[in-house]
Design a protein around this motif. Structure first.
Motif, PDB file in Angstrom:
ATOM      1  N   ASP B  85      20.306 -42.526  43.927  1.00 23.61           N
ATOM      2  CA  ASP B  85      19.236 -42.561  43.987  1.00 23.61           C
ATOM      3  C   ASP B  85      19.171 -41.378  43.903  1.00 23.61           C
ATOM      4  OD1 ASP B  85      17.612 -42.722  46.200  1.00 23.61           O
ATOM      5  OD2 ASP B  85      18.448 -42.436  47.160  1.00 23.61           O
ATOM      6  N   ARG B  87      15.736 -40.056  46.092  1.00 18.05           N
ATOM      7  CA  ARG B  87      15.015 -39.887  47.183  1.00 18.05           C
ATOM      8  C   ARG B  87      13.704 -39.557  47.057  1.00 18.05           C
ATOM      9  NH1 ARG B  87      18.150 -37.782  52.262  1.00 18.05           N
ATOM     10  NH2 ARG B  87      16.091 -36.166  51.819  1.00 18.05           N
ATOM     11  N   ASP B  89      13.007 -36.482  46.251  1.00 20.67           N
ATOM     12  CA  ASP B  89      13.092 -35.763  46.779  1.00 20.67           C
ATOM     13  C   ASP B  89      13.432 -34.430  45.960  1.00 20.67           C
ATOM     14  OD1 ASP B  89      14.172 -33.392  49.295  1.00 20.67           O
ATOM     15  OD2 ASP B  89      15.188 -33.175  47.787  1.00 20.67           O
ATOM     16  N   ALA B  90      13.205 -33.531  45.126  1.00 18.48           N
ATOM     17  CA  ALA B  90      13.856 -32.849  44.388  1.00 18.48           C
ATOM     18  C   ALA B  90      14.871 -32.002  44.259  1.00 18.48           C
ATOM     19  CB  ALA B  90      12.109 -31.432  44.307  1.00 18.48           C
ATOM     20  N   THR B  91      15.256 -31.722  45.516  1.00 21.35           N
ATOM     21  CA  THR B  91      16.760 -30.705  46.028  1.00 21.35           C
ATOM     22  C   THR B  91      17.373 -32.570  45.800  1.00 21.35           C
ATOM     23  OG1 THR B  91      15.497 -29.894  47.839  1.00 21.35           O
ATOM     24  CG2 THR B  91      18.173 -29.716  47.078  1.00 21.35           C
ATOM     25  N   GLU B  92      17.679 -33.031  46.008  1.00 23.78           N
ATOM     26  CA  GLU B  92      18.523 -34.368  45.665  1.00 23.78           C
ATOM     27  C   GLU B  92      18.412 -35.143  44.582  1.00 23.78           C
ATOM     28  OE1 GLU B  92      18.933 -37.546  48.149  1.00 23.78           O
ATOM     29  OE2 GLU B  92      19.232 -36.351  49.483  1.00 23.78           O
ATOM     30  N   VAL B  94      18.458 -32.757  41.730  1.00 26.38           N
ATOM     31  CA  VAL B  94      18.372 -31.840  41.350  1.00 26.38           C
ATOM     32  C   VAL B  94      20.495 -31.966  41.011  1.00 26.38           C
ATOM     33  CG1 VAL B  94      19.558 -29.318  40.619  1.00 26.38           C
ATOM     34  CG2 VAL B  94      17.126 -29.961  40.539  1.00 26.38           C
ATOM     35  N   ASN B  95      20.476 -32.008  42.968  1.00 25.77           N
ATOM     36  CA  ASN B  95      21.917 -32.754  42.978  1.00 25.77           C
ATOM     37  C   ASN B  95      22.383 -33.552  41.910  1.00 25.77           C
ATOM     38  OD1 ASN B  95      21.949 -30.697  44.405  1.00 25.77           O
ATOM     39  ND2 ASN B  95      22.017 -31.791  46.600  1.00 25.77           N
ATOM     40  N   VAL B  96      21.379 -34.973  41.892  1.00 25.04           N
ATOM     41  CA  VAL B  96      22.199 -36.397  41.489  1.00 25.04           C
ATOM     42  C   VAL B  96      22.827 -35.511  39.712  1.00 25.04           C
ATOM     43  CG1 VAL B  96      21.593 -38.219  40.944  1.00 25.04           C
ATOM     44  CG2 VAL B  96      21.867 -37.418  42.809  1.00 25.04           C
ATOM     45  N   THR B  98      23.300 -32.495  38.674  1.00 26.07           N
ATOM     46  CA  THR B  98      24.002 -32.405  38.362  1.00 26.07           C
ATOM     47  C   THR B  98      25.099 -32.831  37.812  1.00 26.07           C
ATOM     48  OG1 THR B  98      22.927 -30.326  39.020  1.00 26.07           O
ATOM     49  CG2 THR B  98      24.951 -30.064  38.708  1.00 26.07           C
ATOM     50  N   LYS B 116       7.134 -34.306  40.251  1.00 15.62           N
ATOM     51  CA  LYS B 116       8.051 -33.659  40.639  1.00 15.62           C
ATOM     52  C   LYS B 116       9.996 -33.307  40.608  1.00 15.62           C
ATOM     53  CE  LYS B 116       8.381 -35.115  45.322  1.00 15.62           C
ATOM     54  NZ  LYS B 116       8.544 -34.908  46.672  1.00 15.62           N
ATOM     55  N   ILE B 119      10.257 -32.648  36.587  1.00 13.10           N
ATOM     56  CA  ILE B 119       9.973 -30.978  36.307  1.00 13.10           C
ATOM     57  C   ILE B 119      11.926 -31.103  36.147  1.00 13.10           C
ATOM     58  CG2 ILE B 119       9.096 -29.488  36.709  1.00 13.10           C
ATOM     59  CD1 ILE B 119       6.518 -30.479  36.633  1.00 13.10           C
ATOM     60  N   ALA B 120      11.748 -30.764  38.178  1.00 14.40           N
ATOM     61  CA  ALA B 120      13.397 -30.187  38.596  1.00 14.40           C
ATOM     62  C   ALA B 120      14.333 -30.437  37.339  1.00 14.40           C
ATOM     63  CB  ALA B 120      13.725 -30.736  39.806  1.00 14.40           C
ATOM     64  N   ASN B 123      14.867 -29.197  34.232  1.00  9.78           N
ATOM     65  CA  ASN B 123      15.522 -28.077  33.950  1.00  9.78           C
ATOM     66  C   ASN B 123      17.224 -27.310  34.435  1.00  9.78           C
ATOM     67  OD1 ASN B 123      13.482 -25.696  34.030  1.00  9.78           O
ATOM     68  ND2 ASN B 123      12.847 -27.183  35.481  1.00  9.78           N
TER      69      ASN B 123
ATOM     70  N   TYR C  35      28.512 -29.917  39.619  1.00  8.70           N
ATOM     71  CA  TYR C  35      28.203 -30.238  41.341  1.00  8.70           C
ATOM     72  C   TYR C  35      28.775 -30.602  42.353  1.00  8.70           C
ATOM     73  CZ  TYR C  35      27.823 -34.883  43.544  1.00  8.70           C
ATOM     74  OH  TYR C  35      27.147 -35.409  45.080  1.00  8.70           O
ATOM     75  N   LEU C  38      27.240 -26.644  43.417  1.00  7.63           N
ATOM     76  CA  LEU C  38      25.912 -27.044  43.502  1.00  7.63           C
ATOM     77  C   LEU C  38      25.785 -27.458  45.219  1.00  7.63           C
ATOM     78  CD1 LEU C  38      22.656 -26.774  42.523  1.00  7.63           C
ATOM     79  CD2 LEU C  38      22.941 -28.815  42.088  1.00  7.63           C
ATOM     80  N   THR C 152       1.771 -29.489  41.701  1.00  8.90           N
ATOM     81  CA  THR C 152       2.786 -29.552  41.435  1.00  8.90           C
ATOM     82  C   THR C 152       4.717 -28.724  41.443  1.00  8.90           C
ATOM     83  OG1 THR C 152       1.371 -29.485  40.060  1.00  8.90           O
ATOM     84  CG2 THR C 152       3.199 -29.185  38.246  1.00  8.90           C
ATOM     85  N   TYR C 228      17.464 -20.123  48.153  1.00  7.55           N
ATOM     86  CA  TYR C 228      16.887 -21.512  47.354  1.00  7.55           C
ATOM     87  C   TYR C 228      16.400 -21.898  46.386  1.00  7.55           C
ATOM     88  CZ  TYR C 228      14.978 -26.134  47.397  1.00  7.55           C
ATOM     89  OH  TYR C 228      14.434 -27.498  46.488  1.00  7.55           O
ATOM     90  N   TYR C 232      17.862 -24.051  43.122  1.00  5.07           N
ATOM     91  CA  TYR C 232      17.127 -24.830  42.599  1.00  5.07           C
ATOM     92  C   TYR C 232      15.534 -24.668  41.631  1.00  5.07           C
ATOM     93  CZ  TYR C 232      20.097 -27.563  45.189  1.00  5.07           C
ATOM     94  OH  TYR C 232      21.284 -28.180  45.561  1.00  5.07           O
ATOM     95  N   PRO C 233      16.649 -25.567  40.466  1.00  2.00           N
ATOM     96  CA  PRO C 233      14.410 -24.852  39.296  1.00  2.00           C
ATOM     97  C   PRO C 233      13.110 -25.974  39.322  1.00  2.00           C
ATOM     98  CG  PRO C 233      16.199 -26.984  38.616  1.00  2.00           C
ATOM     99  CD  PRO C 233      16.549 -26.301  39.996  1.00  2.00           C
ATOM    100  N   ILE C 234      13.212 -26.048  41.056  1.00  2.01           N
ATOM    101  CA  ILE C 234      11.457 -26.209  41.390  1.00  2.01           C
ATOM    102  C   ILE C 234      11.015 -26.112  42.581  1.00  2.01           C
ATOM    103  CG2 ILE C 234      11.886 -28.475  41.789  1.00  2.01           C
ATOM    104  CD1 ILE C 234       9.159 -29.451  40.668  1.00  2.01           C
ATOM    105  N   HIS C 236       9.022 -27.414  45.511  1.00  6.36           N
ATOM    106  CA  HIS C 236       8.151 -27.736  45.542  1.00  6.36           C
ATOM    107  C   HIS C 236       7.546 -27.989  47.489  1.00  6.36           C
ATOM    108  CE1 HIS C 236       5.663 -31.298  45.657  1.00  6.36           C
ATOM    109  NE2 HIS C 236       5.601 -31.302  44.374  1.00  6.36           N
ATOM    110  N   ARG C 278      27.024 -40.514  49.401  1.00  2.95           N
ATOM    111  CA  ARG C 278      26.571 -41.704  47.912  1.00  2.95           C
ATOM    112  C   ARG C 278      27.847 -41.514  47.109  1.00  2.95           C
ATOM    113  NH1 ARG C 278      22.521 -39.479  45.659  1.00  2.95           N
ATOM    114  NH2 ARG C 278      22.053 -37.347  46.449  1.00  2.95           N
TER     115      ARG C 278
END
Lengths: 294, 386, 349
Positions: B85, B87, B89-92, B94-96, B98, B116, B119-120, B123, C35, C38, C152, C228, C232-234, C236, C278
Motif C-alpha cells: 500500500d 496511501r 503518498d509519494a514518501t510512502e 518510495v518507502n514501499v 525500496t 506523483k 514518478i517518485a 527514481n 529499506y 531509508l 506535478t 527530505y 526522496y526523489p520527488i 510534491h 505495515r
C-alpha cells in the motif's frame, strides 16, 4: 449585475452549509473549549446513515433524518464518554490529540469494506430539484431549504441557550465547571447533552449537505469540517450567532473570490481574510476577549 | 544514568521487530529463477477505490496466468508476488518500493496508480534496474524526465497530451464546437495536464477556450465558476477529472442552466459515475466494454463474475499492465529484468485496451475510443487512431 | 558557567559515535538493508522537524498547526538550489540546507511578527490557514518558478542526503536545542509558556521571545525539509498539506511537551511504528493500519495524557551541577489555564 446577484446567492448557499456544521462545532467549543475534530466525521456518519436508511432499507425521508440524528447523538455522547471525559481535567491539548485520533479512527474505520466501504456513492435526492428564474436571478429549492433550515436551527438554538433552563445550565458550565457543580448542576450530564445536541445538528447538516452535493464517502467530513471550524473561529468561536456570521462570510468570500479574482487562489483569499480578521480582532468578529490569566 | 523505563520499553517495541524483520528478509523463493513481482498501489487513503480496482485486476490477470498468492509458474518461471500500500503518498511510495527492492528482492514492480507516486518510484526502480510497469500514470514525466528516458519504466495507458488532443479534435470535428470552457483540479497534475493539452489542440484547430477555471481537491461547491460559465454559453464544458468529481460538477452545471456538451477523459470510466447527471456527455477512453474483441469480452465477463462489478478504467489498465509483464515473462522465459525490459520496449501486446506497442519513450502507441453516456449506459461512438 | 553547558556532553557524543559506527557497519554489511536505512533516515528527518515544533509549542507554548508548510518551504528552497546549481555537489547541498533554514525562518519571521499576538486556538487556526495558503501556492508555483513543476511535483534533486549527513544534522540540532533551552533564551521561553503575563511583568520581552522561538522552530522544519528533498526523489505539494502538520503535533505531544528526549524518542518510533504496522499486518489487513494507528494514538494519550516522557529528560541531556535543572523540563502544560474546565463565557450570549 444579475450575475453578481447570482454569485451572492451562491455564496449564501455555501455559507449556510458551513453554518450547519459550524453551529455544532461552536456549541461544543463553547462549553468545554475543545476543538472537536471528530465533528466533521460525525457529520459524515449522519449523511451515511440517512443514505443507507433511504436507499438500502427503503425508509421514508422523514424517518431517516431523525434516525440519523439519533444515531449521531449516541455516537457523539459515546465519543465524549470514551475519548474526551478521561482527559477533561488534563491540558486541553491532550483532548485535542484524542480528538484527532477519534477523527482518524472514524474515517479509517468506516472506510473498511464491511462498514461503509471506501466508495464514493451517489446519493438519491429525497425531493426533486426545482429551479426558479426571476428576471435572470436563479435559485433552487435546495438553496431555500438549506437557508431556511439554518435560520430555524439558529433561532431554536439561540432560544434554547438564552431562554431555557437547560441553556442556562449550559452557560453556567461554560463559565465555570466547579461553580456550576456547586450550584447543583450535573456537569457531566450537561456536557453529554451538549455533545448529543451538537452531533444531532451535525447529522442534520450531513443529510442536507448530501442533498445539496449528492455524493458521500468516508472522508467527506474533513474539508467541510475544517472550513466550518474556520468559519466558527472567524465569527468568534463559542458564540452561536458568530458561527452563523462567520460561515456566511466564508461562503461569500469563497464564491466571490473564485468568481471575480482567481478560482485557483480562492483558498488563499479566504484564509488570508481569516488571518486578517484575527489580527484586527483576535477573538473573532463577535467573540469576546477571553479572561486574561492572572 | 537514569533511563526512564518507558523509553526502554519503546526502544524494545520498535527495535526488535525492526531487527527481526531486516534479518529474515530477502524474499521467500529459493529458486534462482523465481520472478518476484511487487505491486504498489493505494489500498488506503483518499484514492483507495483506485487501488482496490488495480489490485483486483492484477490478481485476476495473475490467476489467469496460473499464479496465485501462494505462487505459481508462468512457463518454466516460478512467480511470486507481494502487494503493498502506498496511501497515494509519494514518501510512502518510495518507502514501499525500496522495501520491495531491497528486502523482497523483486525484479518487477506493477504500479503505482497516480503520476506523483509513480514518478517518485521510477527514481527508485531505475537505478536498481527493476522493471516497472504502471497502469494509469499518464504524466509524460513518468517515463522521460529532463530529456532522459528512464529505461526500466513502462506504462499501459496513453499519455495526457494524446488524450487531451483526441478530446479536442473530437469536439472540433464531430461536435462542431467553436467554444469551450475547461474546469480542472489544480492540485492534480492529471487534470491540469489534460486541460492544458485540450486547450492547445482546441485552439490550434480554430476553436476558442473562453473560460478556464480550477478548484481544490476537496471542493464540492462549484457554483461560482459554473455561474460564470453559464453566462458565457460555451459549446463544450471540458471536465477532465475522475468520476466522483465530474458527477458533482455535472449535476451542478445543469442546475445553473449550462447547456454545453460535457466532455472528459478516462477518469469518467466507472460504474459509480452519476449517469443521470452526465447524460449526453462524451469521454475519451482506452476501450469500450461493448467491443466484440475476445480480449475485451473475456475480461469484462470474468471480472464481473469475480468481483460483481463492471471493470473501470483503472482495473482495465492494471489488467493490461500485468499482462504486459506476463507476456514478457512468457516470451523470454526469464526473470532477468534486462531481458524483460528489452521485450517490453520492443514487443507488441494484444491487450484489452487495444494493441499496445511502445514508442522510444516507453509510451504506448494505441488507439483511443470515444464513448457517450446515454440512458444510464456507456455507448461506443468512435475510435481515434494516433 | 562553562561547566553548565558541557555536562553530559561526552556521553552524548560517545553514544552518538557508537551508534554512527554501528549503523555504518550494519549498512555496509547489508545486515540492515536499504529499506530500513531509508526508514531510519526518514525518522531522523521527521525528528528534526518535530524538534522545531517542540521549541515552538513544547518549550514556548505557541500552538502552531502550520508546521508542515515550513517543512515544505525548506524542501523547495534547498531542492531548487541543488537542482539548478548543484548537480550533486556537496558544497551546494550544504548551501541549500542553510538556505532552506534561512528561508523558512525568514517566512516565519514575516508571518510570526503579526500572528504571534494571537493566543492558543486562534493562533493554531491562523497558522493552519497559513499552511493551506502555502500549499495552494506550491500547486501554483510553476507559474513563477517553472522548475518546481507545480502540481506535478519537483524531481531532479540529487539524492545525496545519506545517513551521515542526516545523522550529523540531527545531532547538531539536538545539541543546539539542548543548550538553548538551558540558556536564558530557554528560560524565557518556558516563562512565557507557563505564564505570559508574569513573564512580561518580570521584564521578559515576550514578543521577541515568542518570535525567536517561532523563527528557530520553523527554520529547523525548513532544514528537515531540505534534507527530505535530498533523500526522496520527488518534492510534491501534497506531501506538505495541512494534515501533515498534525503528524508533527502528535509526535511532540505524545513525546511529552517540553521534553527534548521525548520528541526524539517519539519522532523516531512514530515512523517505525507505521512501517512495523505495515509489515506486521501484511497485505490482507493493511486496511486496518489507519484504524490501529488511531487507536494507539487515543490509548497513549488517555493512559499518559502528558505524553510519554513529559517532564522527564535523559540525564545525558541535562548538565550536572546545576541546581534545579531537572525541574527545568517539568511542568509542561502550555495553556495550563486551559484545562478543559472554565471557558469563555459567551456560549450564545
Amino acid at each position: 449585475m444579475i450575475e453578481a446577484i447570482n454569485q451572492i446567492l451562491n455564496g449564501l448557499q455555501l455559507g449556510s452549509v458551513y453554518a450547519l456544521i459550524a453551529l455544532g462545532y461552536t456549541m461544543v467549543y463553547g462549553i468545554i473549549r475543545l476543538i472537536n475534530f471528530a465533528h466533521g466525521d460525525v457529520f459524515m456518519v449522519g449523511a451515511f446513515v440517512a443514505f443507507f436508511s433511504t436507499a438500502s432499507w427503503g425508509l421514508p425521508f422523514y424517518i431517516a433524518v431523525p434516525l440519523s440524528m439519533a444515531v449521531c447523538a449516541v455516537l457523539g455522547v459515546t465519543i465524549e464518554r470514551l475519548a474526551y471525559r478521561p482527559l477533561r481535567y488534563q491540558a486541553r491539548i491532550a483532548a485535542l490529540i484524542s480528538a484527532i485520533g477519534v477523527s482518524l479512527f472514524i474515517e479509517y474505520g468506516t472506510s473498511l469494506k464491511f462498514v461503509f466501504g471506501p466508495n464514493f456513492r451517489v446519493v438519491p435526492r429525497p425531493f426533486n430539484v426545482a429551479q426558479w428564474d426571476v428576471g435572470g436571478v436563479q435559485f433552487s429549492n435546495i438553496q431555500v431549504i438549506v437557508l431556511v433550515t439554518v435560520v430555524v436551527l439558529l433561532t431554536a438554538l439561540q432560544y434554547m441557550v438564552t431562554r431555557t433552563k437547560m441553556g442556562k445550565a449550559m452557560r453556567a458550565v461554560s463559565f465555570d465547571h466547579d461553580a456550576a457543580r456547586l450550584m447543583g448542576i450535573n456537569v457531566d450530564a450537561i456536557i453529554s447533552y451538549t455533545f448529543a445536541l451538537g452531533s444531532a445538528l451535525a447529522a442534520a447538516g450531513g443529510v442536507l449537505y448530501s442533498a445539496a452535493y449528492p455524493q458521500i464517502n468516508p472522508f467527506m467530513g474533513i474539508m467541510p469540517g475544517l472550513k466550518a471550524f474556520t468559519a466558527a473561529v472567524l465569527g468568534g468561536i463559542g458564540n452561536i450567532p458568530g458561527a452563523m456570521l462567520g460561515s456566511l462570510i466564508m461562503g461569500e468570500v469563497d464564491v466571490l473570490s473564485a468568481a471575480y479574482l482567481s478560482s485557483r487562489l480562492r483558498d488563499v483569499f479566504s484564509f488570508s481574510i481569516l488571518i486578517l480578521v484575527l489580527l484586527i480582532k483576535p477573538s473573532g468578529l463577535l467573540g469576546k476577549a477571553g479572561p486574561e490569566k492572572v | 544514568m537514569r533511563f526512564p523505563r518507558l523509553f526502554a520499553l519503546v526502544a524494545i517495541v520498535v527495535l526488535i521487530p525492526a531487527v527481526a524483520l531486516s534479518g529474515c528478509a530477502g524474499g521467500g523463493g529459493k529458486d534462482k529463477n523465481t520472478l518476484r513481482v511487487g505491486v504498489v498501489t493505494p489500498l488506503t487513503g483518499d484514492v483507495k477505490t483506485f487501488g482496490e480496482s488495480t489490485k483486483n485486476a492484477f490478481l485476476l490477470a495473475m490467476e489467469q496466468a496460473g499464479v496465485t498468492d501462494k505462487g505459481g509458474k508462468i512457463g518454466n518461471v516460478p512467480v511470486e508476488f507481494t502487494i503493498m500500500d502506498d496511501r497515494n503518498d509519494a514518501t510512502e511510495g518510495v518507502n514501499v518500493a525500496t522495501k520491495l527492492i531491497s528486502e523482497t528482492k523483486v525484479q518487477a514492480i506493477i504500479g503505482s496508480v497516480t503520476s506523483k507516486v509513480t514518478i517518485a518510484i521510477s527514481n527508485v526502480t531505475n537505478p536498481a534496474k527493476v522493471v516497472q510497469v504502471t497502469s494509469t500514470a499518464t504524466n509524460p514525466k513518468v517515463t522521460v524526465e529532463d530529456g532522459k528516458r528512464k529505461a526500466f519504466t513502462f506504462r499501459a495507458c496513453f499519455i495526457d497530451p494524446f488524450q487531451g488532443t483526441v478530446g479536442a479534435k473530437f469536439a472540433l470535428n464531430n461536435l462542431k464546437a467553436k467554444t469551450a470552457a475547461t474546469l480542472y483540479d489544480q492540485s492534480n497534475d492529471y487534470t491540469v495536464g489534460l486541460a492544458q493539452y485540450f486547450k492547445e489542440a482546441f485552439e490550434k484547430g480554430g476553436g476558442k477556450v473562453v473560460f478556464e477555471a480550477s478548484y481544490g481537491k476537496d471542493d464540492t461547491d462549484f457554483s461560482a465558476v459554473l455561474t460564470k460559465i453559464a453566462g458565457l454559453k460555451p459549446d463544450i464544458l471540458y471536465l477532465p477529472d475522475y468520476y466522483q468529481k465530474v458527477s458533482l460538477i455535472g449535476g451542478q452545471a445543469r442546475g445553473k442552466g449550462i447547456k454545453a456538451v460535457f466532455l472528459g477523459g478516462d477518469g469518467w470510466d466507472s460504474s459509480d459515475l452519476d449517469f443521470k447527471a452526465m447524460d449526453g456527455g462524451y469521454f475519451t477512453n482506452h476501450y469500450s466494454s461493448d467491443d466484440p474483441r475476445p480480449e475485451v469480452q473475456t475480461f469484462v465477463s470474468t471480472y464481473k463474475a469475480k468481483y460483481g462489478s463492471v471493470p473501470d478504467a483503472l482495473a482495465t489498465l492494471a489488467y493490461d499492465a500485468t499482462n504486459m509483464l506476463i507476456s514478457a515473462v512468457k516470451s523470454t522465459q526469464s526473470n532477468d529484468p534486462e531481458k524483460l525490459r528489452e521485450y517490453l520496449a520492443s514487443g507488441t501486446f494484444s491487450a484489452v485496451s487495444g494493441t499496445i506497442k511502445n514508442d522510444a519513450n516507453g509510451d504506448p502507441i494505441k488507439a483511443a475510443v470515444i464513448l457517450q453516456i446515454k440512458d444510464g449506459k456507456q455507448k461506443y461512438v468512435a475510435t481515434v487512431n494516433p | 558557567m562553562k561547566q553548565k553547558f558541557t555536562g553530559g556532553l561526552p556521553f552524548v557524543l560517545a553514544a552518538a559515535a557508537v551508534f554512527f559506527a554501528l549503523r555504518e557497519v550494519l549498512g555496509i554489511t547489508e545486515i540492515v538493508n536499504a529499506y530500513w536505512q531509508l526508514i531510519l533516515d526518514q525518522a531522523m528527518i521527521i525528528t528534526i522537524a518535530s524538534i522545531g515544533l517542540s521549541i515552538i509549542y513544547g518549550f514556548c507554548g505557541q500552538f502552531s498547526l502550520g508546521h508542515a508548510a515550513f517543512y515544505g518551504l525548506g524542501a523547495y528552497a534547498a531542492g531548487l538550489i541543488s537542482k539548478l546549481y548543484g548537480h550533486g555537489n556537496y558544497g551546494v547541498f550544504l548551501l541549500g540546507l542553510v538556505a532552506a533554514a534561512a528561508f523558512a525562518g525568514m517566512v516565519a519571521f514575516l508571518i510570526g511578527r503579526p500572528i504571534l499576538r494571537l493566543r492558543s486556538d486562534y493562533l493554531g487556526i491562523a497558522t493552519m490557514g497559513f499552511g493551506i495558503i502555502v500549499k495552494v501556492l506550491m500547486d501554483y508555483s510553476n507559474k513563477w518558478i517553472p522548475a518546481t513543476n507545480g502540481a506535478t511535483g519537483m524531481t531532479g534533486v540529487p539524492q545525496i542526503a545519506k545517513f551521515p549527513a542526516v545523522f550529523i544534522v540531527l545531532l547538531l540540532v539536538v545539541l543546539l536545542v539542548r543548550n538553548l533551552r538551558l540558556s536564558s533564551f530557554g528560560r524565557a521561553w518556558m516563562a512565557v509558556r507557563d505564564d505570559e503575563i508574569a513573564a512580561d511583568a518580570m521584564g521578559v520581552d515576550t514578543t521577541r521571545v515568542k518570535t525567536l522561538a517561532f523563527v528557530l522552530g520553523c527554520a529547523l522544519a525548513g532544514l528537515a525539509g531540505g534534507l527530505y528533498a535530498h533523500r526522496y526523489p520527488i518534492v510534491h505539494p501534497s506531501s506538505f498539506d495541512f494534515l501533515k502538520s498534525f503528524d508533527f503535533l502528535i509526535i511532540v505531544v505524545a513525546g511529552g511537551l517540553g521534553s527534548l528526549s521525548g520528541t526524539v524518542v517519539t519522532g523516531i518510533s512514530w515512523v517505525f511504528l507505521l512501517e512495523v504496522l505495515r509489515a506486521v499486518l501484511g497485505q490482507s489487513f493493511i486496511d486496518f493500519r489507519g484504524v490501529l494507528y488511531a487507536l494507539a494514538l487515543i490509548l497513549v494519550i488517555i493512559l499518559r495524557p502528558k505524553g510519554l516522557l513529559s517532564g522527564l529528560e535523559w540525564q545525558a541531556l541535562i548538565p550536572r551541577h546545576v541546581p534545579g535543572a531537572r525541574s527545568a523540563g517539568r511542568p509542561a502544560e502550555p495553556g495550563a489555564d486551559g484545562s478543559m474546565k472554565g471557558g469563555m463565557p459567551d456560549a450564545g450570549a
